[in-house]
Design an enzyme around this catalytic site. Structure first.
Site, short mmCIF file in Angstrom:
data_model
loop_
_atom_site.label_atom_id
_atom_site.label_comp_id
_atom_site.label_asym_id
_atom_site.label_seq_id
_atom_site.Cartn_x
_atom_site.Cartn_y
_atom_site.Cartn_z
N ASP A 172 0.57 -0.63 -0.28
CA ASP A 172 0.53 -0.03 -0.02
C ASP A 172 1.07 0.74 -0.09
O ASP A 172 2.17 1.32 0.16
CB ASP A 172 -1.09 0.30 1.00
CG ASP A 172 -2.53 1.07 0.62
OD1 ASP A 172 -2.08 1.54 -0.35
OD2 ASP A 172 -3.49 1.06 1.48
C1 NOJ Z 1 -3.84 3.76 0.03
C2 NOJ Z 1 -4.56 2.85 0.43
O1 NOJ Z 1 -5.06 2.56 1.53
C3 NOJ Z 1 -5.15 2.03 -0.92
O2 NOJ Z 1 -6.39 1.57 -1.47
C4 NOJ Z 1 -5.16 2.69 -1.99
O3 NOJ Z 1 -5.44 1.79 -3.32
C5 NOJ Z 1 -3.78 3.28 -2.72
N1 NOJ Z 1 -3.81 4.21 -1.00
C6 NOJ Z 1 -4.01 4.03 -3.46
O4 NOJ Z 1 -4.38 4.83 -3.87
#
Ligand code: NOJ
Length: 768
Positions: free
Chosen positions: A303
């Site tokens: 993430d």
């Molecule tokens: C953080 C989020 O937790 C995740 O779900 C998302 O896909 C990513 N950022 C990218 O934006």
């Protein structure tokens, strides 16, 4: 399309590939690579592995590390920083996220293919969560449809729209089981149930990825956030998840396994820790379970900066340590942070990460790029934009329609028909932006049809509008008087309440999940007019409404319904369609009841409804005794406001002829439950028949109930249908004390039910 003067696929690579292919064809074993992959070329997958070998053999260490780098920018930033283009030319980037301009996508891909050392194409990612331009209901709303085929269609449409803008990878579906509506990201989830979330997981994967990943309209799906993110303590985002190994397997992992079985191309590691080990450095989760046990051969992306967030977690000392932990867990690609890029070479030189691991990570990434057909067809056609097609809007409307849950309908207040004068009031009655919900970077409020627009467009209706409050958190009561006057001159009030989109989603947890701002006060004022009130809730989570529930005559949970929320709501209000949504989450009465979920354990003192003594009935100076008391709250009791699976209809349904194919089975056999469902009301409507089971005694205590099957059927008034649910004894297995999946002999109960607390139709069988 290829314009540069340098060959885009390196000649040396092609030559080596050719040699390898010939050697394979001759069944040669003289090249060391041969032993690492299948000895014969049997399928296109084998050929892909050969191609990967040939490229890997040519790549420098830096280029390999480059493939593990996902760069990009925050969703707010428009321009691509020039240094990223330079890095791309050197082969130091494998993927971009949040590149929104079609020109940029094309230009960056051109640089990768024509100017980078190996010409490896990029994969462009975006959070296409519940639609790209045509926005469908939030995933929690889609789960409420109990109709995976609608979700599959929605994901297909999202893929068609997103890929027409160059996106070939979405960070969806989110498969985190969530039992706590305080957690803002419950809105992105399929709710609390592993079975329902698993069926939705398959639907999203099939829809996004289509039948053939090389099709230019297919986009790679990403099962996220692996795993346990939804168990954040107290519903506070990013918080600690303590999940014992049994619950991990029996609840949290199931939807992820379903996504692997459905062929999901990628996974995302969570921000959270699980039992003390951050997911992004968790070898047990990423290697033992995902790779070794499930055989997942796609790639895992971290993430956003979750690799280096292992430092504040207190698990990594510094970025170099974090990179080692991430790589050794085989988190193949690092999203936005740069610890792999900075330290992997050094870590390999020091023997702290092996080059074989890096090769495996690159292999996983290249495999998906091949499967997407990006090497053959790296570009998209920018002139072929497919946004907001009429069939996309129709599907979004159908999804919104089937997601709406009728929670209360006193004296058949609904449907309204066409003769009543409607006062449309409330801060969400005409908010195109808000009704799109969370994670809609590409959604457009000016393309959204609100309830006000839909109702006022219908010339056969008499609708007056007065907003009362300007937004959901508004505390200013200046517009109350106008709203009350509008109500007084109408026959019925439709009050569109809820939460703005920003109040749920990532980093937007709430401790108090009642209606924000002065909404409750306005409802209480409107109730004084004596007009019937229909409360429509648009929100990213269940909303507690203890103070107002008795003052309103009907309640529709509309979630954040997306682009076509207005027309869908209008059809339900008027009666052109009957509501058919069912709750994918248990709905609490008050904040203190959370976490709350239907598939909890019995405990040694399960609830005894007849013996429950409510707080105000306890005599003063009562003798201190626990006898007679069970696992309940003195003030909130033991019931939710509405159970999982609950949702009313304008029609009524009768279940009859319920049979079980046998009352005894062995662990190799299957059972069939049959039921006749009849529409006994006056409206054509859909009903979702739910089958629950309970394993009465287990070597590990079993939940009070678990959803095993469901089916949604459309019935005309008076019409009947026979449904049958067949399941194998193996489907009753649980991950038990021996850390294996086991099916234990004993007594099982089944319920053919309308919701999780419906015990009317109970059956029993024995597993021998
Ligand atoms: C953080 C989020 O937790 C995740 O779900 C998302 O896909 C990513 N950022 C990218 O934006």
């Amino acid at each position: 399309m290829l314009t540069g003067n340098r060959p885009h696929l390196p000649t040396a690579s092609l030559i080596l590939m050719g040699i390898l292919l010939i050697m394979y064809a001759c069944n040669s074993t003289s090249v060391s690579k041969v032993s690492q992959v299948s000895p014969k070329i049997e399928s296109s997958q084998d050929i892909i592995e050969l191609k990967i070998d040939s490229i890997l053999a040519l790549m420098t260490l830096q280029e390999k590390i480059g493939q593990t780098a996902q760069r990009g920018k925050s969703s707010r930033v428009k321009d691509i920083p020039p240094e990223l283009k330079e890095a791309l030319k050197k082969g130091e980037i494998g993927s971009f996220l949040n590149v929104t301009s079609k020109e940029d996508v094309t230009e960056l891909q051109r640089i990768a293919v024509e100017e980078s050392p190996r010409g490896i194409p990029l994969i462009f990612a975006r959070d296409v969560i519940h639609g790209y331009k045509t926005i469908f209901p939030i995933p929690l709303g889609q789960a409420a449809t109990f109709n995976p085929s609608l979700t599959e269609k929605g994901a297909r449409i999202a893929a068609i729209e997103a890929s027409s803008n160059g996106i070939r990878w979405t960070f969806a579906p989110m498969l985190d089981i969530s039992r706590d509506p305080r957690w803002g990201r419950i809105s992105e989830s399929g709710g609390e149930d592993p079975y329902l979330t698993s069926r939705m997981a398959e639907a999203y994967v099939k829809g996004f990825q289509g039948d053939d990943l090389t099709d230019p309209t297919s986009i790679a799906a990403c099962a996220k956030h692996f795993v346990g993110y939804g168990a954040a303590e107290g519903g506070r985002d990013y918080n600690t998840a303590n999940i014992n190994d049994f619950s991990l397997h029996n609840n949290y992992l199931k939807p992820f396994k379903a996504s692997v079985d459905a062929g999901v191309a990628t996974f995302m590691s969570g921000f959270n820790e699980v039992n003390g080990v951050p997911a992004s450095g968790n070898q047990y989760l990423m290697r033992s379970i995902l790779r070794e046990e499930w055989g997942f051969d796609g790639f895992v992306v971290s993430d956003w900066e979750s690799i280096i967030e292992m430092i504040p977690h207190g698990f990594a000392a510094d970025e170099k340590h974090a990179a080692a932990l991430g790589a050794n867990a085989m988190v193949d690609m690092e999203m936005t942070s740069t610890s792999y890029q900075q330290y992997l070479a050094e870590l390999i030189a020091e023997g702290k990460v092996s080059e074989e691991i890096l090769d495996e990570m690159v292999r996983n990434i290249l495999r998906i790029k091949y499967r997407l057909g990006l090497f053959d067809n790296p570009y998209f056609d920018p002139s072929d934009e497919k946004l907001y097609a009429p069939e996309h809007l129709d599907a979004a409307k159908q999804s919104a329609l089937e997601s709406m849950v009728l929670l209360k309908n006193n004296r058949n207040t609904l449907p309204l028909g066409r003769t009543k004068k409607i006062a449309l009031i409330g801060p969400l009655a005409d908010k195109g932006h808000e009704q799109l919900g969370t994670w809609t970077f590409d959604g457009e409020k000016n393309k959204t049809i609100t309830p006000k627009m839909a109702l006022q467009k219908d010339r056969s209706l008499d609708v007056t509008f007065s907003e009362g409050l300007s937004f959901s958190r508004d505390l200013n009561k200046d517009k109350f008087e106008a709203a009350i006057q509008t109500a007084e001159s109408a026959d019925v009030i439709v009050f569109c309440a809820g939460e703005e989109a920003i109040l749920s989603g990532e980093a937007h947890s709430r401790a108090d999940i009642s209606l924000p701002g002065a909404q409750e006060e306005l409802i209480l004022e409107l109730a004084k007019t004596g007009k019937p009130i229909i409360l429509v809730v648009m929100a990213g989570r269940p909303i507690t409404f203890e103070r107002i529930i008795d003052k309103v005559d009907a309640v529709i949970m509309a979630w954040h319904p997306g682009t076509m929320g207005g027309p869908a709501l209008k059809d339900i209000l008027i009666g052109d369609a009957s509501p058919s949504g069912k709750l994918p989450v248990t709905w609490p009465k008050m904040n203190g009841q959370m976490p709350i979920y239907y598939n909890h354990k019995m405990t040694g003192r399960p609830v005894k409804p007849d013996e429950f003594v409510e707080m105000y009935e306890i005599p003063i100076e009562a003798w201190q005794s626990s006898l007679g008391n069970t696992t309940h709250y003195l003030d909130a009791g033991y019931l939710p406001a509405f159970p999982f699976g609950f949702g009313m209809s304008y029609s009524s349904f009768d279940y009859s002829n319920i049979t079980l194919s046998s009352t005894k089975i062995t662990k190799d056999e299957a059972l069939t439950v049959t039921v006749t469902v009849k529409n006994t009301g006056n409206y054509q409507a859909q009903e979702t028949v739910q089958l629950y089971f309970r394993d009465m005694v287990g070597s590990l205590t079993r939940p009070v109930k678990e959803l095993l099957r469901f089916e949604k059927v459309l019935l005309k008034p008076g019409e009947s249908k026979n449904l049958s649910f067949t399941f194998t004894a193996q489907e009753l297995a649980f991950y038990g004390p021996s850390k294996k999946w086991i099916v234990e002999p004993g007594t099982f109960k089944l319920w053919v039910a309308k919701h999780a607390m419906d015990t009317t139709n109970e059956l029993e069988f024995t597993l021998e």
